[in-house]
Design a protein around this motif. Structure first.
Motif, PDB file in Angstrom:
ATOM      1  N   GLN A   1      -5.929 -16.364 -43.663  1.00  0.00           N
ATOM      2  CA  GLN A   1      -5.445 -15.530 -42.570  1.00  0.00           C
ATOM      3  C   GLN A   1      -4.743 -14.302 -43.143  1.00  0.00           C
ATOM      4  N   VAL A   2      -4.504 -13.300 -42.277  1.00  0.00           N
ATOM      5  CA  VAL A   2      -3.721 -12.166 -42.742  1.00  0.00           C
ATOM      6  C   VAL A   2      -2.310 -12.650 -43.050  1.00  0.00           C
ATOM      7  N   SER A   3      -1.621 -11.929 -43.903  1.00  0.00           N
ATOM      8  CA  SER A   3      -0.268 -12.333 -44.289  1.00  0.00           C
ATOM      9  C   SER A   3       0.693 -12.230 -43.101  1.00  0.00           C
ATOM     10  N   ARG A   4       1.787 -12.955 -43.211  1.00  0.00           N
ATOM     11  CA  ARG A   4       2.811 -12.885 -42.165  1.00  0.00           C
ATOM     12  C   ARG A   4       3.282 -11.448 -42.011  1.00  0.00           C
ATOM     13  N   ARG A   5       3.530 -10.785 -43.119  1.00  0.00           N
ATOM     14  CA  ARG A   5       4.021  -9.406 -43.084  1.00  0.00           C
ATOM     15  C   ARG A   5       3.032  -8.508 -42.338  1.00  0.00           C
ATOM     16  N   HIS A   6       1.753  -8.644 -42.652  1.00  0.00           N
ATOM     17  CA  HIS A   6       0.722  -7.827 -41.996  1.00  0.00           C
ATOM     18  C   HIS A   6       0.714  -8.095 -40.493  1.00  0.00           C
ATOM     19  N   ARG A   7       0.766  -9.360 -40.118  1.00  0.00           N
ATOM     20  CA  ARG A   7       0.765  -9.735 -38.695  1.00  0.00           C
ATOM     21  C   ARG A   7       2.011  -9.176 -38.001  1.00  0.00           C
ATOM     22  N   LEU A   8       3.155  -9.308 -38.653  1.00  0.00           N
ATOM     23  CA  LEU A   8       4.400  -8.829 -38.052  1.00  0.00           C
ATOM     24  C   LEU A   8       4.426  -7.310 -37.913  1.00  0.00           C
ATOM     25  N   ASN A   9       3.686  -6.615 -38.755  1.00  0.00           N
ATOM     26  CA  ASN A   9       3.598  -5.157 -38.624  1.00  0.00           C
ATOM     27  C   ASN A   9       2.973  -4.739 -37.301  1.00  0.00           C
ATOM     28  N   TYR A  10       2.150  -5.581 -36.720  1.00  0.00           N
ATOM     29  CA  TYR A  10       1.510  -5.288 -35.437  1.00  0.00           C
ATOM     30  C   TYR A  10       2.370  -5.705 -34.240  1.00  0.00           C
ATOM     31  N   ALA A  11       3.393  -6.481 -34.487  1.00  0.00           N
ATOM     32  CA  ALA A  11       4.167  -7.077 -33.401  1.00  0.00           C
ATOM     33  C   ALA A  11       5.055  -6.079 -32.682  1.00  0.00           C
ATOM     34  N   ASP A  12       4.973  -6.113 -31.367  1.00  0.00           N
ATOM     35  CA  ASP A  12       5.952  -5.405 -30.538  1.00  0.00           C
ATOM     36  C   ASP A  12       7.142  -6.332 -30.304  1.00  0.00           C
ATOM     37  N   ASP A  13       6.848  -7.620 -30.252  1.00  0.00           N
ATOM     38  CA  ASP A  13       7.867  -8.637 -30.002  1.00  0.00           C
ATOM     39  C   ASP A  13       7.569  -9.830 -30.900  1.00  0.00           C
ATOM     40  N   VAL A  14       8.637 -10.566 -31.254  1.00  0.00           N
ATOM     41  CA  VAL A  14       8.472 -11.730 -32.124  1.00  0.00           C
ATOM     42  C   VAL A  14       9.314 -12.882 -31.585  1.00  0.00           C
ATOM     43  N   ILE A  15       8.713 -14.062 -31.606  1.00  0.00           N
ATOM     44  CA  ILE A  15       9.452 -15.301 -31.383  1.00  0.00           C
ATOM     45  C   ILE A  15       9.417 -16.039 -32.716  1.00  0.00           C
ATOM     46  N   TYR A  16      10.595 -16.296 -33.272  1.00  0.00           N
ATOM     47  CA  TYR A  16      10.665 -17.039 -34.534  1.00  0.00           C
ATOM     48  C   TYR A  16      10.714 -18.516 -34.202  1.00  0.00           C
ATOM     49  N   ASN A  17       9.659 -19.210 -34.576  1.00  0.00           N
ATOM     50  CA  ASN A  17       9.499 -20.615 -34.254  1.00  0.00           C
ATOM     51  C   ASN A  17      10.049 -21.502 -35.373  1.00  0.00           C
ATOM     52  N   ASN A  18      11.211 -21.094 -35.911  1.00  0.00           N
ATOM     53  CA  ASN A  18      11.911 -21.896 -36.921  1.00  0.00           C
ATOM     54  C   ASN A  18      13.125 -22.558 -36.298  1.00  0.00           C
ATOM     55  N   ASN A  19      13.422 -22.175 -35.078  1.00  0.00           N
ATOM     56  CA  ASN A  19      14.694 -22.521 -34.457  1.00  0.00           C
ATOM     57  C   ASN A  19      14.553 -23.681 -33.479  1.00  0.00           C
ATOM     58  N   SER A  20      15.665 -23.997 -32.861  1.00  0.00           N
ATOM     59  CA  SER A  20      15.677 -25.069 -31.869  1.00  0.00           C
ATOM     60  C   SER A  20      14.897 -24.627 -30.629  1.00  0.00           C
ATOM     61  N   VAL A  21      14.509 -25.600 -29.849  1.00  0.00           N
ATOM     62  CA  VAL A  21      13.793 -25.318 -28.602  1.00  0.00           C
ATOM     63  C   VAL A  21      14.673 -24.467 -27.689  1.00  0.00           C
TER      64      VAL A  21
END
Length: 118
Positions: A74-94
């Motif tokens: 897959q494309v790298s996280r950095r590359h994907r995040l460069n396209y993001a207008d918004d991000v949900i970090y799914n490392n956290n609690s629900v």
């Protein structure tokens, strides 16, 4: 299959447009398939590399090496995040994720009301 999927997606978008203020398309390989132009905004759900790796291993029941290969394809996280207008970090609690979703929903509703007032 792709033309059929695109046609069905367009049909569902048109149908949903009459029922919703905005539509969220879930496209796991959006960037890899160069489909960024189908959306007004791009929301990326991201997690740390180690979490992604463990999730692939547990989901697919594969070895560590195979999981690494899957992620490398897959494309790298950095590359994907460069396209993001918004991000949900799914490392956290629900609860943290729920709060982020509520904030994003409020932002999307604000964007829509601004578009309609122009």
């Amino acid at each position: 299959m792709h033309p059929i999927i695109r046609y069905e997606t367009q049909k569902q978008i048109v149908s949903a447009h009459n029922k919703s203020k905005y539509i969220i398309l879930v496209v796991p390989l959006l960037i890899e398939n160069n489909l960024q132009n189908i959306a007004d905004r791009i929301l990326v759900v991201d997690a740390h590399a180690s979490i992604q790796l463990n999730r692939v291993i547990n989901r697919d029941k594969v070895t560590l090496e195979l999981a690494k290969n899957i992620i490398r394809s897959q494309v790298s996280r950095r590359h994907r995040l460069n396209y993001a207008d918004d991000v949900i970090y799914n490392n956290n609690s629900v609860e943290t994720i729920k709060k982020r979703v509520i904030i994003l929903h409020q932002n999307y509703m604000k964007i829509i009301s601004q578009k309609h007032s122009i």
